[in-house]
Design an enzyme around this catalytic site. Sequence first.
Site, PDB file in Angstrom:
ATOM      1  N   ALA A 194       0.899  -1.533   0.052  1.00 44.68           N
ATOM      2  CA  ALA A 194      -0.228  -0.222   0.248  1.00 44.68           C
ATOM      3  C   ALA A 194       0.832   1.550  -0.458  1.00 44.68           C
ATOM      4  CB  ALA A 194      -1.362  -0.297   1.020  1.00 44.68           C
ATOM      5  N   PRO A 195       0.028   1.982  -0.938  1.00 46.11           N
ATOM      6  CA  PRO A 195      -0.995   2.421  -1.658  1.00 46.11           C
ATOM      7  C   PRO A 195      -0.575   1.814  -3.402  1.00 46.11           C
ATOM      8  CG  PRO A 195       0.335   4.619  -1.403  1.00 46.11           C
ATOM      9  CD  PRO A 195       1.011   3.424  -0.181  1.00 46.11           C
ATOM     10  N   SER A 246       2.100   3.018  -5.479  1.00 46.86           N
ATOM     11  CA  SER A 246       2.707   2.517  -6.783  1.00 46.86           C
ATOM     12  C   SER A 246       3.149   1.963  -6.945  1.00 46.86           C
ATOM     13  CB  SER A 246       3.364   3.811  -6.375  1.00 46.86           C
ATOM     14  OG  SER A 246       4.558   3.775  -5.403  1.00 46.86           O
ATOM     15  N   ASP A 268       9.245  -3.511   0.199  1.00 42.37           N
ATOM     16  CA  ASP A 268       9.624  -1.585   0.174  1.00 42.37           C
ATOM     17  C   ASP A 268       8.868  -1.746   1.405  1.00 42.37           C
ATOM     18  OD1 ASP A 268       9.680   0.731  -0.696  1.00 42.37           O
ATOM     19  OD2 ASP A 268       7.768   1.084  -1.228  1.00 42.37           O
ATOM     20  N   CYS A 285      13.081   4.082   1.820  1.00 42.53           N
ATOM     21  CA  CYS A 285      13.354   6.481   2.003  1.00 42.53           C
ATOM     22  C   CYS A 285      14.504   6.548   2.820  1.00 42.53           C
ATOM     23  CB  CYS A 285      12.505   6.898   1.075  1.00 42.53           C
ATOM     24  SG  CYS A 285      10.764   6.584   2.136  1.00 42.53           S
TER      25      CYS A 285
END
Lengths: 154, 308
Positions: free
Chosen positions: B118-119, B121, B183, B236
Site C-alpha cells: 500500500a498504497p 505505486s 519496500d 527511503c
Amino acid sequence: MGRRKKIHKEAKWPRVVSLKEREEVLSFWEERFGIPKEIFQDYLLLSTAKNYWLFIAPPDLRPLQNLKVQTVGLLFTRRVSRWLKPTSTALQRFGHLATKNVLELSPSQLDRLRREKRLPFEAEVEEGYVIIKCEGKVWGCGLYAQGKLISFLP
Amino acid sequence: MLKVTEAPAYFARYREIIPDFEKFLAHLREPLPLYFRLNELKAPDPEVVLAGLARQGVKAEAVPGFPHFYRAEPRDFPLGNTEEYYLGYIYPMTLSSALPVIALEPKPGEYILDMCAAPGSKTTQIAQVAEDKAVIVANDRRLDRLTALVANLKRLGVACALTTLYRGEVFPFGVPFDKVLVDAPCSGEGRYREGYEGELLYQKEGHTNLPAIQKGLLVRAFDLVKVGGIVVYSTCTFNPEENEMVVDYLLRKRQAEIVSCTYPLPHHPGVTEWEGRPLHPDLQKTARFYPHETQAVGFFVAKIKRLF
C-alpha cells in the site's frame, strides 16, 4: 452466546466460473460492444455472488487459493436481475476496443449527465448498456432506453 | 518535530557518507519536482493524456531512462484533481520510487509478492511493466492502507493482482514466488524536507524498532522466494541501520548474494562499515540515492538472489 459465523478460508476465494458461464459473459461483451472474446484469453473469470472478476490466469491457481484474499483481480461484470452489466472500471480499461454501442458525448453533455444522472438523448444505438466516451476517453457505463441516457458516474 | 534548522544536527551522523554534505543540507530547503507515471494499461494512446493535461496548463516532459515517467510543470499542480487521475491514466509519484521495480525487472508469467504494497505505486508499476500478465500478490498489514491499495488497483485497471492482509513477517508459505519486493516501512529520512510530509513520517515512526521489523520482513521475503529467485529490499532512508545492516543480517543468516544493478539515476555504493562495525564487503553492490543528486526522495535499493 451469539451464533458464531463459520469462516472457511476457501470460501473467501471467488469461484472459477464454468466454461458455459464464461461463454455467456464474454459473448455479452462481444455481441453488445464488438469486443472479441480473444481479448480476454489470458484471463480467468471468477465469480462472487452476482459479480464477475477478471484475473490473470496463473501457471497454477492452487497455491494462491490457500491465501486468505481480500480482492482478486478487476471487477468486470455484474448480474443485475436477469441482465449482465459491464462495470465502468472494466469499460475504462477495455472500452476503447469497442466497435458499437458507444456514445460520444460533448464535455457539456458529460458534465450534465454526471450532475443530473439522466439526460434526454437520441442516438443511433440499440437500447441497453452503452459505453460513455468524451474526447477520446472512456468514462464508463450508461443505460440508454426510451430516449433517455442514465448513468451514475461520480 | 524536526525543524529544518535542526536538520544539520540530525543528519550530522551521515556527514561522512552523504557526498557534498553542505549541498545536501541546502537542498532540503528546496521543493522537489513533480513526476507522474503514465498508465498505458488504461491509456494506450499517451498523446490523449498529455494533450488533456496540456489543456489544463500542465507541461509534461518524458524522463530519459524512465519509460512511462514524465516530469510535470508547474510542480505544485494538483494532479490528483484531474480527470486524467480519476480515470487512472496517471499515478503521481517521486522519481526514485520507480527504482525498486527497475531492480525487480518483473516479467509476464512470474509470481511476484509485493510485501508492503500500500498504497500501490510500485504494485501498479509492476503490473504495467509486466503488461498486466504477472501474477501479483499485493500484501499490506493494515486494512486502512489496503483500502487505498485496492482503490488504486481499481483506478489503474489492474487485473493481475490479488490483495491480502497479512503481517509480512508471517506471510504464509506455499506460493512459488519468482520475485519478492520488500519496500519496507522506514524512518523516511529520504523524504525529509522543509514543510513536506517527510517530517510527519519521521515523527510517526520515531519510537518503533524499525530495524527489527525490517529484518523480520527481509528474512521472510527471502524464505518465500524460490531458489534462484530475486528479493528487492528498498527504503527511503539514509540510515545504515535500516539499510545495509538489515541486508548484512540476511547475508549472515541465509545463503544470499547481492546482485549488481544498473539504474538511470546517479547513485553511490552501499556502506561496508558503520560506526566502527565492518559489514559484508558485497554491500557495496547495493545502491544509495541522494535527493540533491537525483532531485527526488532519498532511496536505498538492494537486489538479492536466493542461492539455496
